[in-house]
Design an enzyme around this catalytic site. Structure first.
Site, PDB file in Angstrom:
ATOM      1  N   ASP A  19       0.935  -1.073   0.107  1.00 15.44           N
ATOM      2  CA  ASP A  19      -0.038  -0.195  -0.011  1.00 15.44           C
ATOM      3  C   ASP A  19       0.787   1.292  -0.038  1.00 15.44           C
ATOM      4  O   ASP A  19       1.883   1.493   0.766  1.00 15.44           O
ATOM      5  CB  ASP A  19      -1.026  -0.013   1.192  1.00 15.44           C
ATOM      6  CG  ASP A  19      -1.939   1.020   1.115  1.00 15.44           C
ATOM      7  OD1 ASP A  19      -3.276   0.694   1.126  1.00 15.44           O
ATOM      8  OD2 ASP A  19      -1.586   2.153   0.875  1.00 15.44           O
ATOM      9  N   ASP A 117      -4.033   2.427  -4.947  1.00 18.63           N
ATOM     10  CA  ASP A 117      -2.654   2.118  -4.512  1.00 18.63           C
ATOM     11  C   ASP A 117      -2.340   0.971  -3.855  1.00 18.63           C
ATOM     12  O   ASP A 117      -1.453   0.912  -3.200  1.00 18.63           O
ATOM     13  CB  ASP A 117      -2.380   3.679  -3.523  1.00 18.63           C
ATOM     14  CG  ASP A 117      -2.996   3.555  -2.235  1.00 18.63           C
ATOM     15  OD1 ASP A 117      -4.014   2.627  -2.180  1.00 18.63           O
ATOM     16  OD2 ASP A 117      -2.327   3.973  -1.428  1.00 18.63           O
ATOM     17  N   GLU A 118      -3.199  -0.186  -4.005  1.00 17.45           N
ATOM     18  CA  GLU A 118      -2.936  -1.302  -3.173  1.00 17.45           C
ATOM     19  C   GLU A 118      -3.033  -2.406  -3.991  1.00 17.45           C
ATOM     20  O   GLU A 118      -3.602  -2.550  -4.908  1.00 17.45           O
ATOM     21  CB  GLU A 118      -3.664  -1.397  -1.902  1.00 17.45           C
ATOM     22  CG  GLU A 118      -5.106  -1.264  -1.952  1.00 17.45           C
ATOM     23  CD  GLU A 118      -5.868  -1.217  -0.881  1.00 17.45           C
ATOM     24  OE1 GLU A 118      -5.740  -2.265  -0.094  1.00 17.45           O
ATOM     25  OE2 GLU A 118      -6.661  -0.331  -0.631  1.00 17.45           O
TER      26      GLU A 118
HETATM   27  P1  TTP Z   1      -5.416   4.990   1.534  1.00 16.35           P
HETATM   28  O1  TTP Z   1      -4.261   4.024   0.978  1.00 16.35           O
HETATM   29  O2  TTP Z   1      -6.182   4.553   2.210  1.00 16.35           O
HETATM   30  O3  TTP Z   1      -4.722   6.121   1.990  1.00 16.35           O
HETATM   31  P2  TTP Z   1      -3.127   6.922   1.507  1.00 16.35           P
HETATM   32  O4  TTP Z   1      -2.369   6.091   0.623  1.00 16.35           O
HETATM   33  O5  TTP Z   1      -3.498   8.372   1.192  1.00 16.35           O
HETATM   34  O6  TTP Z   1      -2.747   7.030   2.988  1.00 16.35           O
HETATM   35  P3  TTP Z   1      -1.993   5.712   3.720  1.00 16.35           P
HETATM   36  O7  TTP Z   1      -2.088   4.656   2.911  1.00 16.35           O
HETATM   37  O8  TTP Z   1      -0.183   6.387   3.959  1.00 16.35           O
HETATM   38  O9  TTP Z   1      -2.517   5.698   4.903  1.00 16.35           O
HETATM   39  O10 TTP Z   1      -6.015   5.370  -0.200  1.00 16.35           O
HETATM   40  C1  TTP Z   1      -5.397   5.642  -1.302  1.00 16.35           C
HETATM   41  C2  TTP Z   1      -5.775   6.832  -2.027  1.00 16.35           C
HETATM   42  O11 TTP Z   1      -7.168   6.756  -2.214  1.00 16.35           O
HETATM   43  C3  TTP Z   1      -5.513   8.201  -1.425  1.00 16.35           C
HETATM   44  O12 TTP Z   1      -3.981   8.856  -1.362  1.00 16.35           O
HETATM   45  C4  TTP Z   1      -6.793   9.059  -1.730  1.00 16.35           C
HETATM   46  C5  TTP Z   1      -7.758   8.055  -2.110  1.00 16.35           C
HETATM   47  N1  TTP Z   1      -8.719   8.087  -0.936  1.00 16.35           N
HETATM   48  C6  TTP Z   1      -9.880   8.994  -1.159  1.00 16.35           C
HETATM   49  O13 TTP Z   1     -10.170   9.669  -2.290  1.00 16.35           O
HETATM   50  N2  TTP Z   1     -10.554   8.991  -0.121  1.00 16.35           N
HETATM   51  C7  TTP Z   1     -10.662   8.244   0.913  1.00 16.35           C
HETATM   52  O14 TTP Z   1     -11.473   8.477   1.890  1.00 16.35           O
HETATM   53  C8  TTP Z   1      -9.516   7.545   0.928  1.00 16.35           C
HETATM   54  C9  TTP Z   1      -9.324   6.732   2.330  1.00 16.35           C
HETATM   55  C10 TTP Z   1      -8.601   7.392  -0.069  1.00 16.35           C
HETATM   56 MG    MG Z   2      -2.385   4.180   0.670  1.00  8.59          MG
END
Ligand code: TTP
Ligand code: MG
Length: 369
Positions: A19, A117-118
């Site tokens: 991730d 992103d995962e």
């Molecule tokens: P995440 O992997 O949940 O968050 P992140 O990568 O920003 O942070 P981290 O993993 O380090 O905790 O989500 C991936 C992307 O998805 C995030 O960059 C933006 C988008 N996203 C939204 O648009 N709305 C949301 O509510 C969430 C959780 C994510």
């Molecule tokens: Mg993330």
């Protein structure tokens, strides 16, 4: 060698969950060195605190101020007006995501992208031991950093469930390795919320019956939980025990497409809601068309002025591929929500249960390359 005697599918697996860290914000920082190290918030326009949308994500500097994904942008502004606020640049993140997924895919025996992103990687054949899996995970992190200038966090575990919880355990730039014998001691002190499928409502119902940690849930009586949560009750107990036999499976399309809109002013104007549903349905249909997919389910998402959020779905009798079907079904679903005093803040439309035939999958793969 024991590995030659035991059938491959029965052996312990080595699964990665990868991730990216603060993904949208990290891409923005990478593109613009001037904002590096400052709090960065990606999402709706804050309009000096009067903006009405939400935070998509923010970097770890901004998180120190208490800002989080999904939070109203107006609240983020209150917490940190001096942050750099940027609009969501989806085409850019999609392009970067594709490059990263290409890197990750290369290392996997089996690969499954689950979000922008995962991804899950089954590396059981490539990495025969957890030590070798740990080396591989480090190599992946290095390559992502070197080629794409981004950091990610990786969870390594015997199954997808534990790998997913592990990747979230130490962030950013984390690497958490949970060998089979460590699964229980790793999960047991964590709050039940860390289990996928346990949201705020389930969490508070579990708390009422005295269950706060995954360890407590693991020891609960499945029958008691079945009375409380139906079929999900016993499943929660299985998950809490770190058991998950699901395979890492290639997916060809996003499982759903959708769009949502936050109104400039909370509204009870049905005509405006219908108009909005039409626009959102058209936009959603553009994606459906692009992937040449049929859909089976239409969902309407509705958020009231008090942020109470509801979703209602309808599964169609036969798969459809038309904007009209989305509009008609979403409007039907809207009827269930009308006739309350509460005004509406946000409406969303979503289609899921996507179907593609073999030729379409091939086509999509060739487009993706
Ligand atoms: P995440 O992997 O949940 O968050 P992140 O990568 O920003 O942070 P981290 O993993 O380090 O905790 O989500 C991936 C992307 O998805 C995030 O960059 C933006 C988008 N996203 C939204 O648009 N709305 C949301 O509510 C969430 C959780 C994510
Ligand atoms: Mg993330």
């Amino acid at each position: 060698l024991i590995e030659n005697i035991i059938p491959v599918e029965k052996r312990e697996r080595r699964i990665f969950h990868v991730d990216l860290d603060a993904f949208f914000a990290a891409v923005e920082e990478r593109e613009n060195p001037a904002i590096r190290g400052k709090p960065v918030v990606v999402g709706a326009d804050p309009k000096e605190g009067k903006g009405r949308g939400v935070v998509s994500t923010c970097n770890y500097e901004a998180r120190k101020f208490g800002i989080r994904s999904g939070m109203p942008i107006s609240r983020a502004w209150k917490l940190c007006p001096q942050a750099i606020y940027l609009p969501v640049n989806m085409p850019l993140y999609e392009k970067v995501s594709e490059k990263i997924m290409k890197i990750l895919r290369k290392f996997a025996d089996k690969f499954e992208q689950v979000g922008i992103d995962e991804a899950f990687l089954d590396v059981s054949k490539t990495a025969r031991t957890f030590d070798s899996a740990a080396r591989l995970a480090k190599k992946i992190k290095e390559e992502v950093k070197r080629k794409e200038k981004l950091t990610c966090s990786i969870g390594v575990a015997p199954n997808k469930l534990v790998a997913k919880i592990a990747s979230d355990f130490r962030k950013p730039d984390g690497l958490t390795i949970i060998t089979p014998e460590k699964v229980r001691s790793f999960l047991s002190p964590l709050p039940v919320r860390k289990l996928p499928g346990v949201g705020p409502k389930t969490e508070s119902r579990l708390r009422q019956i005295g269950i706060e940690t995954i360890g407590q849930l693991a020891k609960a009586d499945p029958e008691d939980l079945a009375r409380e949560f139906g079929v999900w009750g016993p499943r929660f107990v299985v998950m809490a025990n770190g058991i998950d036999e699901s395979e890492v499976e290639e997916r060809y399309v996003a499982k759903s497409f959708g769009r949502q809109h936050t109104f400039e002013k909370d509204t009870d104007d049905v005509e405006l809601m219908h108009k909005t549903i039409e626009v959102l349905s058209n936009e959603t249909f553009e994606d459906v068309k692009r992937y040449a997919a049929f859909f089976k389910t239409v969902t309407l998402i509705l958020r009231y002025e008090n942020f109470e959020t509801h979703t209602r779905s309808k599964t169609l009798e036969s798969p459809a591929m038309s904007a009209e079907v989305i509009k008609k079904t979403a409007k039907e679903l809207l009827k269930d929500f009308l006739g309350t005093e509460k005004k509406v803040r946000l409406i969303g439309v979503r289609v899921s249960g996507l179907l593609m035939d073999h030729r379409q999958k091939k086509l999509l793969e060739s487009v993706k390359k």
